[in-house]
Design a protein around this motif. Structure first.
Motif, PDB file in Angstrom:
ATOM      1  N   SER A  94       0.843  -1.194   0.000  1.00  0.00           N
ATOM      2  CA  SER A  94       0.000   0.000   0.000  1.00  0.00           C
ATOM      3  C   SER A  94       0.877   1.242   0.000  1.00  0.00           C
ATOM      4  N   ASN A  95       0.288   2.316  -0.428  1.00  0.00           N
ATOM      5  CA  ASN A  95       0.972   3.597  -0.513  1.00  0.00           C
ATOM      6  C   ASN A  95       0.525   4.433   0.681  1.00  0.00           C
ATOM      7  N   GLY A 124       0.563   8.254   0.197  1.00  0.00           N
ATOM      8  CA  GLY A 124      -0.542   8.695  -0.646  1.00  0.00           C
ATOM      9  C   GLY A 124      -1.862   8.683   0.099  1.00  0.00           C
ATOM     10  N   GLY A 164       3.733  10.352  -2.231  1.00  0.00           N
ATOM     11  CA  GLY A 164       2.964   9.188  -2.663  1.00  0.00           C
ATOM     12  C   GLY A 164       2.994   8.987  -4.169  1.00  0.00           C
ATOM     13  N   ARG A 192       6.379   7.516  -5.017  1.00  0.00           N
ATOM     14  CA  ARG A 192       6.455   6.085  -4.700  1.00  0.00           C
ATOM     15  C   ARG A 192       5.670   5.259  -5.715  1.00  0.00           C
ATOM     16  N   ALA A 193       4.504   5.774  -6.121  1.00  0.00           N
ATOM     17  CA  ALA A 193       3.681   5.037  -7.087  1.00  0.00           C
ATOM     18  C   ALA A 193       4.356   4.990  -8.454  1.00  0.00           C
ATOM     19  N   ASN A 194       5.108   6.008  -8.801  1.00  0.00           N
ATOM     20  CA  ASN A 194       5.831   5.986 -10.077  1.00  0.00           C
ATOM     21  C   ASN A 194       6.978   4.978 -10.050  1.00  0.00           C
ATOM     22  N   ASP A 206       7.079   2.187  -8.057  1.00  0.00           N
ATOM     23  CA  ASP A 206       6.523   0.836  -7.912  1.00  0.00           C
ATOM     24  C   ASP A 206       5.096   0.845  -8.452  1.00  0.00           C
ATOM     25  N   LEU A 217       1.771   0.037  -6.393  1.00  0.00           N
ATOM     26  CA  LEU A 217       1.192   0.965  -5.421  1.00  0.00           C
ATOM     27  C   LEU A 217       0.137   1.829  -6.102  1.00  0.00           C
ATOM     28  N   GLY A 218      -0.903   2.123  -5.376  1.00  0.00           N
ATOM     29  CA  GLY A 218      -1.964   2.961  -5.928  1.00  0.00           C
ATOM     30  C   GLY A 218      -1.561   4.424  -5.956  1.00  0.00           C
ATOM     31  N   LYS A 219      -1.969   5.099  -6.999  1.00  0.00           N
ATOM     32  CA  LYS A 219      -1.645   6.517  -7.147  1.00  0.00           C
ATOM     33  C   LYS A 219      -2.855   7.396  -6.880  1.00  0.00           C
TER      34      LYS A 219
END
Length: 135
Positions: free
Chosen positions: A43-44, A47, A84, A87-89, A91, A94-96
């Motif tokens: 999980s993010n 974010g 957030g 991090r999503a970019n 991985d 992970l939700g953006k």
């Protein structure tokens, strides 16, 4: 035999007895417990924190005299939103969505709060100067 009832089939237990062996509840197979965290998607957290702070900041930005809290929460939502999204970019699992929500809501909350602060406190200062300068 009693009249009116058919005879029991051959090999069947007499009436009043339980089912023959093999028809009762079967033992359940044993499954070893899975280690903790297996199958749990990452999980993010940053974010999610940004999204929650942004939504709270928008709500608080609409309440006069609590705007300064909304400015602080909005700035934190913007920071967590950027972290957030980063991090999503890195991985893609992970939700953006919540990070973008935090970023957008934080920007909107800061803008609304600053406008309200200027209007409310500007009006109060203007009224104060009118009251103190009148003869």
């Amino acid at each position: 035999m009693s009249e009116g009832f058919p005879p029991p089939p051959p090999g069947a237990p007499p009436p009043g007895y339980g089912p023959p062996p093999g028809y009762g509840p079967q033992p359940q197979p044993y499954y070893a417990p899975q280690p903790y965290g297996v199958g749990v998607p990452p999980s993010n957290g940053a974010g999610t924190a940004g999204g929650v702070l942004g939504i709270i900041a928008i709500i608080l930005s609409l309440i006069p005299f609590i705007d300064f809290v909304a400015v602080i929460l909005g700035v934190l939502a913007i920071i967590f939103g950027f972290v957030g999204i980063g991090r999503a970019n890195r991985d893609p699992r992970l939700g953006k969505g919540m990070a973008v929500t935090g970023l957008v809501c934080g920007i909107i909350a800061v803008a609304i709060s600053v406008i309200f602060l200027f209007l409310v406190y500007g009006t109060l200062i203007g009224l104060h100067s009118v009251v103190t300068t009148s003869p």
